[in-house]
Design a protein around this motif. Sequence first.
Motif, mmCIF file in Angstrom:
data_model
loop_
_atom_site.group_PDB
_atom_site.id
_atom_site.type_symbol
_atom_site.label_atom_id
_atom_site.label_comp_id
_atom_site.label_asym_id
_atom_site.label_seq_id
_atom_site.Cartn_x
_atom_site.Cartn_y
_atom_site.Cartn_z
ATOM 1 N N SER A 1 -29.668 97.736 50.377
ATOM 2 C CA SER A 1 -30.122 96.461 49.820
ATOM 3 C C SER A 1 -29.060 95.386 49.987
ATOM 4 C CB SER A 1 -30.462 96.622 48.332
ATOM 5 O OG SER A 1 -30.955 95.412 47.802
ATOM 6 N N SER A 2 -27.788 95.762 49.787
ATOM 7 C CA SER A 2 -26.695 94.815 49.984
ATOM 8 C C SER A 2 -26.622 94.362 51.446
ATOM 9 C CB SER A 2 -25.375 95.473 49.579
ATOM 10 O OG SER A 2 -24.288 94.614 49.848
ATOM 11 N N GLU A 3 -26.805 95.305 52.358
ATOM 12 C CA GLU A 3 -26.782 94.971 53.777
ATOM 13 C C GLU A 3 -27.966 94.072 54.155
ATOM 14 O OE1 GLU A 3 -24.013 96.864 56.226
ATOM 15 O OE2 GLU A 3 -23.728 95.660 54.409
ATOM 16 N N TYR A 4 -29.128 94.391 53.615
ATOM 17 C CA TYR A 4 -30.314 93.598 53.935
ATOM 18 C C TYR A 4 -30.239 92.193 53.339
ATOM 19 C CZ TYR A 4 -33.254 96.726 56.641
ATOM 20 O OH TYR A 4 -33.773 97.475 57.667
ATOM 21 N N SER A 5 -29.611 92.059 52.191
ATOM 22 C CA SER A 5 -29.421 90.718 51.621
ATOM 23 C C SER A 5 -28.522 89.895 52.533
ATOM 24 C CB SER A 5 -28.805 90.823 50.222
ATOM 25 O OG SER A 5 -29.732 91.345 49.299
ATOM 26 N N ALA A 6 -27.489 90.532 53.088
ATOM 27 C CA ALA A 6 -26.599 89.834 54.015
ATOM 28 C C ALA A 6 -27.336 89.485 55.310
ATOM 29 C CB ALA A 6 -25.372 90.702 54.317
ATOM 30 N N LEU A 7 -28.158 90.408 55.799
ATOM 31 C CA LEU A 7 -28.936 90.133 57.015
ATOM 32 C C LEU A 7 -29.920 88.994 56.801
ATOM 33 C CD1 LEU A 7 -29.670 93.788 58.200
ATOM 34 C CD2 LEU A 7 -28.335 92.064 59.449
ATOM 35 N N ASN B 1 -36.566 94.421 52.041
ATOM 36 C CA ASN B 1 -35.547 94.685 51.029
ATOM 37 C C ASN B 1 -36.174 94.812 49.640
ATOM 38 O OD1 ASN B 1 -33.021 95.075 49.923
ATOM 39 N ND2 ASN B 1 -32.407 92.938 50.047
ATOM 40 N N ALA B 2 -37.054 93.883 49.310
ATOM 41 C CA ALA B 2 -37.687 93.905 47.986
ATOM 42 C C ALA B 2 -38.516 95.164 47.793
ATOM 43 C CB ALA B 2 -38.559 92.657 47.813
ATOM 44 N N ALA B 3 -39.330 95.498 48.786
ATOM 45 C CA ALA B 3 -40.227 96.652 48.657
ATOM 46 C C ALA B 3 -39.462 97.974 48.657
ATOM 47 C CB ALA B 3 -41.249 96.639 49.799
ATOM 48 N N ASP B 4 -38.506 98.114 49.573
ATOM 49 C CA ASP B 4 -37.794 99.389 49.697
ATOM 50 C C ASP B 4 -36.816 99.616 48.547
ATOM 51 O OD1 ASP B 4 -39.232 99.829 51.958
ATOM 52 O OD2 ASP B 4 -37.572 99.662 53.361
ATOM 53 N N THR B 5 -36.299 98.532 47.991
ATOM 54 C CA THR B 5 -35.395 98.702 46.846
ATOM 55 C C THR B 5 -36.174 99.144 45.616
ATOM 56 O OG1 THR B 5 -33.919 97.009 47.761
ATOM 57 C CG2 THR B 5 -33.573 97.622 45.471
ATOM 58 N N VAL B 6 -37.393 98.673 45.459
ATOM 59 C CA VAL B 6 -38.253 99.162 44.371
ATOM 60 C C VAL B 6 -38.423 100.675 44.497
ATOM 61 C CG1 VAL B 6 -40.618 99.194 43.485
ATOM 62 C CG2 VAL B 6 -39.506 97.015 43.953
ATOM 63 N N THR B 7 -38.721 101.123 45.725
ATOM 64 C CA THR B 7 -38.900 102.561 45.966
ATOM 65 C C THR B 7 -37.612 103.336 45.700
ATOM 66 O OG1 THR B 7 -40.564 102.095 47.667
ATOM 67 C CG2 THR B 7 -39.543 104.274 47.701
ATOM 68 N N SER B 8 -36.492 102.787 46.165
ATOM 69 C CA SER B 8 -35.205 103.479 46.039
ATOM 70 C C SER B 8 -34.764 103.628 44.588
ATOM 71 C CB SER B 8 -34.122 102.736 46.822
ATOM 72 O OG SER B 8 -34.408 102.717 48.191
ATOM 73 N N LEU C 1 -34.454 93.503 40.902
ATOM 74 C CA LEU C 1 -35.668 93.618 41.707
ATOM 75 C C LEU C 1 -36.448 92.308 41.701
ATOM 76 C CD1 LEU C 1 -36.880 97.197 40.664
ATOM 77 C CD2 LEU C 1 -35.658 96.527 42.741
ATOM 78 N N ASP C 2 -36.470 91.635 40.553
ATOM 79 C CA ASP C 2 -37.142 90.328 40.475
ATOM 80 C C ASP C 2 -36.451 89.321 41.392
ATOM 81 O OD1 ASP C 2 -39.028 91.240 38.687
ATOM 82 O OD2 ASP C 2 -37.984 90.474 36.910
ATOM 83 N N GLY C 3 -35.112 89.407 41.449
ATOM 84 C CA GLY C 3 -34.367 88.502 42.323
ATOM 85 C C GLY C 3 -34.690 88.732 43.788
#
Length: 213
Positions: A75-81, A115-122, A189-191
């Motif tokens: 998630s941190s990497e995807y936020s940077a991407l 990022n949003a969807a996969d972090t919810v799952t993770s 997750l909301d963010g």
Amino acid sequence: MRRSTTLLLTLPALLMAQDKAPETIAQRFKAEQPGLDKLLKERDGLAALAKAQALIPEPLPAYDKSSPAAGMASSSEYSALMALHSYAGKAALVAGDWEKALGYFKKAEDIAKTNAADTVTSLAPTIESWTAAIANAKKAMEEGAARKAELKAKTKRDEREDQELKNFEIHENNIRQGPLQIARIKGSLDGLKSDSEGFNKAIDGVQKSLAEE
């Protein structure tokens, strides 16, 4: 296995460097962000675009949902991407390449949605674990209220009784901290969800401008 200091001192510098963790995308972005901001402020779109493009890996890494810890790292990497593609889009706008800007904004949006969807799952197992811990703790405290009072009233306790009392303290901590941890996770997750919805205006604006050309 931990290497001894003596052994480390005998290794060539090249081998020692291999032990260092590779720099993450998020770390590289953080280091280069001031330079990107400076170039955009100076309206040097082409230089800013080249700098942003150089920081975007090809292909993009897959999101690792194998565990909550792996998910947080991804998630941190995807936020940077997402941010890098957004910078590239802004730089392309400054450089006058609206088509390229649109492509980068759409890619940033796709990354943010993943990022949003996969972090919810993770993080679902973490929320479930805290929820279960809170429920178990409340049940244990209710059922063991008399026993806890009995233990606390004792002036002397043996090792087993001290451990019983510590278990009650653990339950109390779970009851206090669990809701805070769940709220923190849900806030994150909301963010991420907000990030995934934040490119609509930019995309619509660029598309409108292209349509008017």
